[in-house]
Design an enzyme around this catalytic site. Structure first.
Site, PDB file in Angstrom:
ATOM      1  CB  SER A 325      -3.853  -3.156  33.649  1.00 35.56           C
ATOM      2  OG  SER A 325      -2.761  -2.137  33.361  1.00 35.56           O
ATOM      3  CG  ASP A 326      -5.233   3.509  32.163  1.00 37.47           C
ATOM      4  OD1 ASP A 326      -6.175   3.612  31.548  1.00 37.47           O
ATOM      5  OD2 ASP A 326      -4.292   4.275  32.315  1.00 37.47           O
ATOM      6  CE  LYS A 327      -5.315   2.016  25.098  1.00 36.31           C
ATOM      7  NZ  LYS A 327      -4.142   2.927  24.488  1.00 36.31           N
ATOM      8  CB  THR A 328      -3.303   5.488  27.992  1.00 39.21           C
ATOM      9  OG1 THR A 328      -4.201   5.365  27.189  1.00 39.21           O
ATOM     10  CG2 THR A 328      -2.363   6.554  27.501  1.00 39.21           C
TER      11      THR A 328
END
Length: 896
Positions: A325-328
C-alpha cells in the site's frame, strides 16, 4: 529521469512573444506536428473477436470433435444438439464479456478540463486536449497542470507533486532558478509537470511537452502495455481446463480399452460410447457460470465502493496474499494535521481531529496561552478554509490549511481576524528561505510581523521566547531538546515567532523575534485504516507500507498501523540500491524481512513487487499517484484510489476504490473470496456430475450393458441438472467466515484436495446408485429406451439435490437459510418441471428419447435421490469434525 526528450523541447524562437503567445497558424502547425494533448486509449475488441475467443478452450475442442464424429456417423440430432449448446454458451459469454468491456471503457472516459492560455495576445480558456507545445499557460492556485511547462514567471508558486513523487508537501517553484532538466523532478523548481496541482501562487510558463512526451505521459506509455502478470483466477482456470481435458482423454482411452477387452461392441458403438463419455464429463456450463459469478461479484463490490475494470479482477483481490500500500492518500488522508503544540516553557497540548474538518479540540490546561501562536499561524497564511456543500473545503498549501483548522479549533474566526488585521506585506514561502511571514496592522495599533517556518531557521531569527510572565531570553538548548523529541516521533515540525514592527517592510525586520512555540504535524491515518489492516491480518493477508517519505515518518505511521514494532526492519531505497548490486537473492532477503519501506522510488516499488511475487505471493498494489502505476502494472492486482487517483493510476488498475477508503479494499477481499468459493461450488457441482456419469459408463462397459444414456440425453442432463443450477449457485451469498480463512496458496490448483474429495464421494455415490438402478431395470427386462428414460430422471433428481447441498462445502443444507438464494430455490423446481414437460412435447421427446413416467416411479426415484442426500450430510458431519480438530491444533500451535 529526463524531463522531456530532446526532440520534443520547444525552442524559444518558435514563440512570437511570451506576452502574445502563439497565433492561430502556429497553433494549427503545432497541433498537426505534436497531436492533441491526451493519452491514447486502446480500442475495444469487436463483438466478433470476443465471440471467437469463447471457443479457445480444450473443452470446446473436445465437444467440436464429438460433433464432427456424430456427423460422420450420421448422428445428425446429436451433432446439432452439441453445436447448439456450444453456440449458446458462446453467446452468453460474449454478452457478459462485451458488457464488462463497455463498463471498463466508460471508466476510461476522462472529463475534459480547461486551461487558461495566451493566444494572439489575449487571454482565453481552451480544452486541455487543444493545448500544444509552445503555448503560454497561466497557472493559478487550484489549477491542475495540463502539460510539462517551463516557468518564466512565478509569484509565491507552490505545486503538489505527490502524484509524481509521493511526497505530500508542496514544492515551491521559482522561475528565476534555472535547473538542468537532467536533475531529479523534485529539484526542477523552474518547471511544472502534467497532472500536478497548484496549491497556491501564480505563474506563467511555456508548454514544453504534451501527451506522451510529458513525465506523466511517459509513465502512462510504459504502463499501457500488456500486463506483466496473469490474474490468479485465469492461472487456476487454465490449469484446471487442461487437467479436465487430460482426464477426459484418459477416461475415453480407459473406456475403449474396457470395451475391447470385454467385447460385444462394434466400432460405431464404441465411438458413440466415447462421444457420450466426453459429452457427459465436459463442464460446458462452466464458462457461463464463471462469467455470471464474476458479474455478480462485480455488482456486489460496487455496493462496497469498488469498481471493477477487468472482470477477472473480482476474484483476483480475494486471492491476494500480500498488499503493498502507498502511504500518501491511501493509508493517510493526504492532509497535514497538527497533533501536538509545544510552548517554550515545555507545556504540551494534544490536538484531536483529522484532516480539514475543524472537528476536534485542543487538550491541555490554560489553552488561552496558545492564542498568540494560533493567531500567528492564521495570519502568516495564504490558504483558505470554507464550509461549502455540507463539507469543509480547503484551498492552498496543506501546511497553511492545517493552521487554519487549528485556529478554528481554538475558536478563532478566520474572516474576522483577517479583516481586522490588514496585510501590509507578505513574505512568500520559498524552500531556500524555509519560512513565510506576513506583516499586519490592526486598527489603531503598530504593525506586527508574524513568521512561521522550520525550527532551525526560526531559532536563528529569534532572540527571545515567550515565557510565563512575558518574553525572556531564548533557551536554544531547551527548544532543541523539544524539537528532537518531536522529530523522533516522525512529526513535521513548524516553529512560530512574532514581533512588533517599526516599518511596513517585512523583510527588513526579521531579527529579534519572540519564539512562540512549535506545531507538530503529521499526515494522519485514515480513521478506518488501522481496523482494515487488522482485518487483513486476521484474514491471513500481509500488508506492507511503501512510501517516499522519510524513514522516521514512515516508522511513526507504521507503528500506529501495527505494521511496525520495536526491532523490526525498515527498508529504504538506498538499501535496495545497495542490495541490487549484490544480486536478486540479496534483494529478496532484504525485502522479505520488512513491512515498512521508506524513501522508495517508483522503480524500486516494482522491485519490491517482483521480489514478493518471486517469493510466491499473489501481490496487490494500492495507490493513487502516477508513481504507483508501474508497480500496479507489475502486480497481480492493481487497486487505484478513485477520488484523488490520477488517470494513469486508474488506467493501470484492475479495481478502483471510489471512496479512497482502505477498508473498502478489505471488503473487496471478502467479496473476492466469496466469488471464488462460489466458483469452487460450481466446479464441484459440475465435475461431480460428470464423474458420476463417467463411473456409470465405465461400469456399464465393464458389465457389457448397452450405452446407459445417449449423447443428446447427456447434453440435456448437463443443461437441466446443472445448467440452471450452476448459474443460480453463483448467486450464493457469503457464509460469514470468509475472512477467517487463510488465503489460498498461490500454487494451489483450482481442482485441489477438498474438491477432489467432494467429487469422489458425491460422484461415486451418484454413479453407483445410478448404475444399480440402470442394471436392475435392464435385468428386469425393461426396454433399453425406458431404462434410459428412468435413469435420466434419476440423474436429474441427483443434480437438483446436489445443487442444493452444494450451497456450502461443510454446512448442513438444513442449517442454511433456505431463501437466502432465491435463484437456486427457483432453479431446482423449474429444472424439474422443464424435464417433465420435455417428456410430453412432441419432437423434443423424440430427439431426447423421453416418455412420461408415473408418479409412483417418480417417488421411488426421488427416494433413491434422498438416500444420496443422507450420505452427503454424513460426509459433511465428518468434514466439520475434521476442521474443528485442525483449528484446535492451529490454536495450540499459535499459543505455543
Amino acid at each position: 529521469m529526463n524531463s522531456v526528450a530532446s526532440s520534443d523541447i520547444i525552442s524559444e524562437p518558435q514563440i512570437v512573444s511570451r506576452y502574445s503567445g502563439l497565433n492561430n497558424e502556429q497553433v494549427v502547425e503545432n497541433l498537426a506536428k505534436y497531436g492533441p494533448n491526451r493519452l491514447p486509449v486502446p480500442p475495444l475488441p469487436s463483438l466478433l473477436s470476443i465471440f471467437l475467443r469463447q471457443f479457445l478452450s480444450p473443452f470446446i475442442y473436445i465437444l467440436l470433435i464429438a460433433a464432427i464424429a456424430s456427423l460422420v456417423l450420421s448422428q445428425i440430432p446429436n451433432a446439432i444438439f452439441i453445436l447448439a449448446v456450444l453456440l449458446l454458451n458462446a453467446a452468453i459469454g460474449t454478452i457478459q464479456e462485451h458488457s464488462a468491456q463497455r463498463a471498463a471503457a466508460a471508466l476510461r472516459e476522462m472529463v475534459k478540463g480547461e486551461v487558461r492560455v495566451i493566444r494572439n495576445g489575449e487571454s482565453c480558456r481552451i480544452d486541455v486536449e487543444e493545448l500544444v507545445p509552445g503555448d503560454v499557460v497561466l497557472l493559478s492556485s487550484g489549477d491542475k497542470v495540463p502539460a510539462d511547462i517551463e516557468l518564466y514567471e512565478s509569484f509565491n508558486l507552490a505545486v503538489d507533486e505527490s502524484l509524481l513523487t509521493g511526497e505530500s508537501l508542496a514544492v515551491a517553484k521559482n522561475a528565476k532558478n534555472a535547473v538542468n532538466e537532467e536533475a531529479p523532478l523534485s529539484d526542477q523548481v523552474n518547471r511544472c509537470f502534467a497532472g500536478t496541482i497548484i496549491t497556491h501562487g501564480r505563474g506563467r510558463g511555456i508548454v514544453k511537452a504534451t501527451a506522451l512526451s510529458t513525465q506523466l505521459g511517459r509513465i502512462a506509455h510504459e504502463v499501457t502495455g500488456k500486463r506483466l502478470s496473469e490474474p490468479p483466477l485465469m492461472i487456476r482456470i487454465r490449469k484446471f481446463t487442461y487437467q479436465v481435458a487430460l482426464g477426459i482423454i484418459i477416461a475415453i482411452m480407459l473406456l475403449v480399452g474396457i470395451m475391447l477387452v470385454r467385447g460385444g461392441y462394434n466400432t460405431e458403438g464404441m465411438v458413440m460410447m466415447a462421444i457420450g463419455l466426453a459429452v457427459s464429463t465436459i463442464p460446458e456450463g462452466l464458462p457461463a457460470a464463471l462469467t455470471v459469478a464474476l458479474a455478480i461479484g462485480m455488482r456486489r463490490m460496487a455496493k462496497h465502493n469498488v469498481i471493477i475494470r477487468k472482470l477477472v479482477a473480482v476474484e483476483s483481490l480475494g486471492s491476494c496474499t500480500y498488499i503493498c500500500s502507498d502511504k500518501t492518500g491511501t493509508l493517510t488522508v493526504n492532509q497535514l494535521t497538527i497533533r501536538e503544540l509545544v510552548l517554550p516553557n515545555g507545556r504540551s497540548y494534544s490536538v484531536t481531529g483529522e484532516g480539514v474538518a475543524p472537528g476536534g479540540e485542543i487538550l491541555g490546561e490554560n489553552i488561552e496561552s496558545l492564542h498568540q501562536l494560533c493567531v500567528t499561524g492564521l495570519l502568516a497564511n495564504e490558504s483558505h478554509l470554507n464550509y461549502s456543500g455540507g463539507e469543509w473545503v480547503s484551498d492552498g498549501d496543506i501546511v497553511d490549511v492545517a493552521f487554519l483548522v487549528l485556529a478554528k479549533k481554538l475558536g478563532l474566526s478566520l474572516t474576522e481576524y483577517r479583516n481586522n488585521h490588514k496585510q501590509l506585506d507578505l513574505i512568500p514561502y520559498e524552500s531556500e528561505r524555509a519560512f513565510a511571514g506576513s506583516l499586519n496592522r490592526s486598527q489603531g495599533d503598530q504593525p506586527h510581523l508574524y513568521i512561521k517556518g522550520s525550527p532551525e531557521r526560526l531559532l536563528e531569527m529569534c532572540s527571545f521566547m515567550e515565557g510565563q510572565n512575558g518574553p525572556e531570553p531564548i533557551n536554544r538548548e531547551l527548544i532543541n531538546e523539544q524539537f528532537e523529541r518531536l522529530a523522533s516521533m516522525g512529526y513535521r515540525i513548524i516553529a512560530l515567532g512574532h514581533r512588533q514592527a517599526n516599518t511596513e517592510n517585512a523583510t527588513n525586520q526579521l531579527g529579534e523575534l519572540i519564539f512562540l512555540g512549535m506545531a507538530a504535524m503529521i499526515d494522519p491515518l485514515r480513521p478506518e485504516a488501522n481496523e482494515a489492516i487488522q482485518r487483513c491480518k486476521y484474514g491471513g493477508v500481509d500488508v506492507a507500507m511503501v512510501t517516499g517519505d522519510h524513514p522516521t515518518t514512515a516508522k511513526a505511521i507504521a507503528t500506529d498501523l501495527g505494521l511496525y514494532k520495536t526491532g523490526d526492519a525498515i527498508v529504504t531505497g538506498p538499501m535496495i540500491k545497495e542490495a541490487s548490486l549484490l544480486g536478486q537473492k540479496a534483494v529478496n532477503e532484504l525485502i522479505q524481512q520488512a513491512h515498512v519501506f521508506a524513501r522508495i522510488e517508483p522503480r524500486q516499488k516494482e522491485q519490491i513487487v517482483k521480489s514478493l511475487m518471486d517469493q510466491g505471493h499473489l501481490v496487490a498494489v494500492t495507490g493513487d499517484g502516477v508513481n504507483d502505476a508501474p508497480a500496479m502494472r507489475q502486480a497481480n492486482v492493481g487497486v487505484a484510489m478513485g477520488k484523488r487517483g490520477t488517470d494513469v493510476a486508474k488506467e493501470t488498475a484492475d479495481l478502483i476504490v471510489t471512496d479512497d477508503n482502505f477498508s473498502s479494499i478489505v471488503d473487496g477481499i471478502e467479496q473476492g473470496r466469496i466469488v471464488y468459493n462460489n466458483i469452487r461450488k460450481v466446479i464441484a457441482l459440475l465435475i461431480a456430475t460428470g464423474f458420476s456419469a463417467l463411473l456409470l459408463f465405465l461400469l456399464t462397459a465393464l458389465f457389457g450393458y448397452a450405452m446407459p444414456l445417449t449423447a443428446v440425453q447427456l447434453l440435456w442432463l448437463n443443461l437441466i441438472a446443472n445448467g440452471l443450477q450452476d448459474v443460480a449457485l453463483a448467486f450464493e451469498p457469503k457464509e460469514g467466515n470468509e475472512l477467517e480463512q487463510a488465503p489460498r496458496s498461490p500454487k494451489e490448483p483450482i481442482f485441489e484436495s477438498h474438491i477432489i474429495q467432494h467429487v469422489l464421494v458425491t460422484g461415486t455415490v451418484m454413479g453407483l446408485l445410478a448404475f444399480s438402478v440402470y442394471s436392475y431395470l435392464i435385468n428386469s427386462g425393461i426396454a433399453i429406451e425406458e431404462a434410459r428414460n428412468l435413469t435420466l430422471m434419476l440423474m436429474v433428481l441427483f443434480g437438483n439435490i446436489h445443487a442444493l447441498s452444494s450451497r456450502s462445502e461443510t454446512r448442513s443444507i438444513f442449517s442454511i437459510r433456505f431463501l437466502s438464494n432465491p435463484f437456486l430455490v427457483l432453479a431446482v423446481p423449474i429444472a424439474q418441471c422443464i424435464h417433465i414437460a420435455a417428456m410430453y412435447i412432441p419432437g423434443l421427446n423424440t430427439i431426447l428419447e423421453l416418455s412420461p413416467i408415473t408418479f409412483t416411479q417418480w417417488l421411488i426415484l426421488a427416494s433413491i435421490a434422498i438416500l444420496f442426500l443422507v450420505i452427503e450430510e454424513i460426509h459433511k458431519i465428518w468434514l466439520r469434525s475434521s476442521n474443528r480438530t485442525i483449528r484446535a491444533q492451529k490454536q495450540i500451535a499459535l499459543q505455543t
